[in-house]
Scaffold this motif. Structure first.
Motif: not given
Length: 496
Positions: A207-210, A231-237, A258-264, A283-286
Motif C-alpha cells: 500500500n506504500l508504492a514508490w 504502516n507496515y514499514y513504519a512499524t518495522t522501522g 526489510k525497510v531498505i530492501d523494499s525499495g519504497r 515523499q521519499k524518506e519519511t
C-alpha cells in the motif's frame, strides 16, 4: 494530576457510555459519536482521532521531539527563564515539574484511547471489516511507540539497567491498576506488540508504492497517505529502532533491511534537503509522520521568529556568545577533503540581509510550507511532523556490522547516505576514512540534528554532557539522563 493508568476524568465518561463507544468527542474532528466501532467510518474516525492527539505539544508536536530533547543535548538554547523549557538546559527537573507531568500524563491518556480501541476491535469477528487487521496493527504499533518513548525518558537505559523499575506497561482499558514493570520487561512487551502489529499489517506491504501516487486533499481517506499512519514499514522501522536501543543489533539489522530492501523509501538528493523535515513529510524518506496543518505555528514560535522570551536556537560562536561547542563542530568531523560539501548544513544555516543567521530551519520553513507546490490540489508536500526517516535504517544496519567488526559491510550502508547528502564515499576521500562507531554516531548526529534523537544516543553511550548553558562538563548519571516520575503518580498509588 489525573491517574496515569487509564483512570482519567475522561475515562469515567467513556465507561458510562457503552462497551462499544470510544470517545464522547473525536479529538481530531470534534464529532460526537457513541458507537464509533459499530461501522467502518466510526472505526476510522476513532483511529484518526488518536493520531490527532499525537500532534499535541505535550507529545510529538513539541515535547517528545526537539522541544525538550534537543535542549537536553545542548543543541538548542533557551535563554529565558520565562519559558519553562529553560530548566531542561540545566537539568533542573524540579523546576520543570509541570512539563514532566504532562509528558507522563498525556501519552498514558492516549494509550488509554488505544487500549479501548483494541478492546473493541479484538471482539470483532474476522472479516467483519475489510481493513480490520490494519486497524489493529496500527493500534498495537501506536501502543508500543508511546511506551517506548516513555521508558526511554522516565527510566534508566535498558542495556545497563534492565532489571530496575521501569514504567507501567498498560494493556487493558479498565479501572484496574497496572503495576510497574522492569525496564527489560517493558522492552519485551514493546517488542511483542510490534511483532503482533507486523503480523496484522502484513497485507499493508503493497500500500506504500514508490513513486507515491497520493495527490489532492484526500488526507482523511484511511488508505491514502499511508506515511501518516503506522504502516507496515513504519512499524518495522520502529521495531528496528527499539531492538537497536535494547542492544539486539543483529535483529535490529534484520528489521531495518526489510525497510531498505523494499525499495519504497529512496534517499533524497542534496538539493531536496530543505523539504525533508521542514514542517512537511518527505515523499521519499519519511516512514512515519503525524499529519498536522498547525505544527508550523509551534515551530514558527520556537524556531523561526527569534523572540528572546519564546525562541530556541542553535549555539553559534559567531553570535559573540561563549559556548563549549556550536553546531558547526558537528558538521566538521570526518570530512577530509569534503569540507563544506554537506548538504545538511542548509537545515540550520540561512542567509539574511544582515549577514548570516542561524535558526533550525530544518524543522520549519514557512516559505516552503506555504509555497505553491504545497497547495491541496497537487499536494507535493504533506504538512506534518516527521518522526522516522529511512536514513536511520541505514545507520542501524551499519552499526550492527561495525559491532561485528565488518567494516566493508558497514561502509556499504554508510556511503549511500553520505553520497545523497552531497559527500563522497568514505574510501574515496583524501585521506580515505575507515568506518568506526565514533564516525557512525557523528553521522547520526549530523542527520538527526533537531529531531530529538541525539539525547538518546548520548544516554545509550552514557556520554558526559558538554553544557553550553552552564559552560561546564556534566558527568553522565541517571540524575540527568532519567526524568523523575511525577510524585503524584506514587501518591495516588498509596491511596489504593
Amino acid at each position: 494530576m489525573k491517574k496515569v493508568n487509564i483512570i482519567w476524568s475522561l475515562c469515567l465518561a467513556l465507561f458510562i457510555m457503552s462497551c462499544d463507544s470510544f470517545l464522547d468527542v473525536n479529538p481530531d474532528a470534534e464529532v460526537v459519536n457513541d458507537d464509533m466501532f459499530d461501522n467502518v467510518q466510526g472505526c476510522e474516525d476513532a483511529i484518526t482521532g488518536i493520531y490527532g492527539k499525537l500532534k499535541s505539544n505535550e507529545v510529538y508536536g513539541e515535547y517528545y521531539n526537539w522541544g525538550i530533547f534537543d535542549l537536553l543535548s545542548q543543541d538548542l538554547g533557551c535563554s529565558s527563564q520565562v519559558t519553562p523549557q529553560y530548566y531542561f538546559t540545566r537539568y533542573d527537573y524540579s523546576q520543570a515539574a509541570t512539563i514532566l507531568e504532562s509528558m507522563w500524563q498525556v501519552p498514558y491518556e492516549i494509550i488509554g484511547y488505544v487500549n479501548n480501541a483494541i478492546d473493541n476491535l479484538e471482539r470483532k469477528s474476522e472479516g467483519s471489516y475489510p481493513l480490520l487487521n490494519l486497524y489493529k496493527g496500527e493500534l498495537y504499533a501506536l501502543r508500543a511507540m508511546l511506551h517506548f518513548d516513555l521508558v526511554k525518558s522516565f527510566a534508566p537505559h535498558v542495556e545497563k539497567s534492565a532489571n530496575v523499575q521501569g514504567i507501567p506497561y498498560v494493556t487493558e482499558y479498565s479501572f484496574k491498576h497496572t503495576p510497574f514493570s522492569t525496564v527489560g520487561e517493558v522492552y519485551e512487551k514493546i517488542i511483542i506488540d510490534l511483532k503482533k502489529a507486523q503480523t496484522y499489517l502484513e497485507e499493508d506491504k503493497d500500500n506504500l508504492a514508490w513513486p507515491r501516487t497520493d495527490t489532492g486533499n484526500d488526507i482523511d481517506n484511511f488508505m491514502k497517505y499511508r506515511q501518516t499512519h503506522l504502516n507496515y514499514y513504519a512499524t518495522t522501522g520502529l521495531l528496528a529502532r527499539v531492538l537497536r536501543m535494547k542492544g539486539d543489533y543483529a535483529d535490529a539489522r534484520t528489521e531495518a533491511l526489510k525497510v531498505i530492501d523494499s525499495g519504497r523509501f529512496p534517499l533524497a538528493s542534496k538539493d531536496e534537503m530543505v523539504t525533508l523535515v521542514a514542517g512537511t513529510l518527505s515523499q521519499k524518506e519519511t516512514l512515519f509522520g503525524v499529519y498536522s496543518t498547525k505544527y508550523v505555528e509551534t515551530t514558527k514560535l520556537r524556531l523561526y521568529d527569534g523572540a528572546s522570551w519564546t525562541s530556541f536556537s542553535p549555539y553559534q560562536a559567531s553570535s559573540g556568545g561563549q559556548f563549549l561547542f556550536d553546531f558547526n563542530e558537528v558538521y566538521s568531523n570526518y570530512l577530509g577533503d569534503n569540507a563544506g560539501l554537506d548538504g545538511r548544513l542548509v537545515w540550520i544555516r540561512s542567509l539574511t540581509a544582515g549577514g548570516t543567521s542561524y535558526r533550525l530551519l530544518k524543522n520549519v520553513d514557512v516559505t516552503i510550507i506555504e509555497s505553491a507546490q504545497n497547495t491541496p490540489s497537487n499536494r507535493r508536500l504533506v504538512d506534518g511532523i516527521s518522526l522516522m526517516r529511512v536514513p536511520e535504517m541505514y545507520y542501524i544496519v551499519a552499526e550492527a556490522y561495525l559491532r561485528e567488526n565488518k567494516l566493508d559491510e558497514a561502509a556499504d550502508y554508510l556511503n549511500p547516505v553520505l553520497v545523497s547528502r552531497g559527500l563522497t564515499r568514505l574510501e574515496d576521500r583524501e585521506p580515505a576514512l575507515t568506518p568506526s562507531l565514533d564516525l557512525l554516531y557523528n553521522e547520526r548526529y549530523k542527520e538527526l540534528y533537531g529531531e530529538g534523537q541525539r539525547w538518546f544516543d548520548m544516554k545509550k553511550l552514557n556520554a558526559e554532557i558538554r553544557s553550553n548553558a552552564e559552560l561546564k562538563v556534566i558527568p553522565a548519571s541517571d540524575k540527568v539522563y532519567v526524568f523523575p516520575i511525577p510524585e503524584k503518580e506514587f501518591e495516588y498509588r498509596t491511596q489504593e
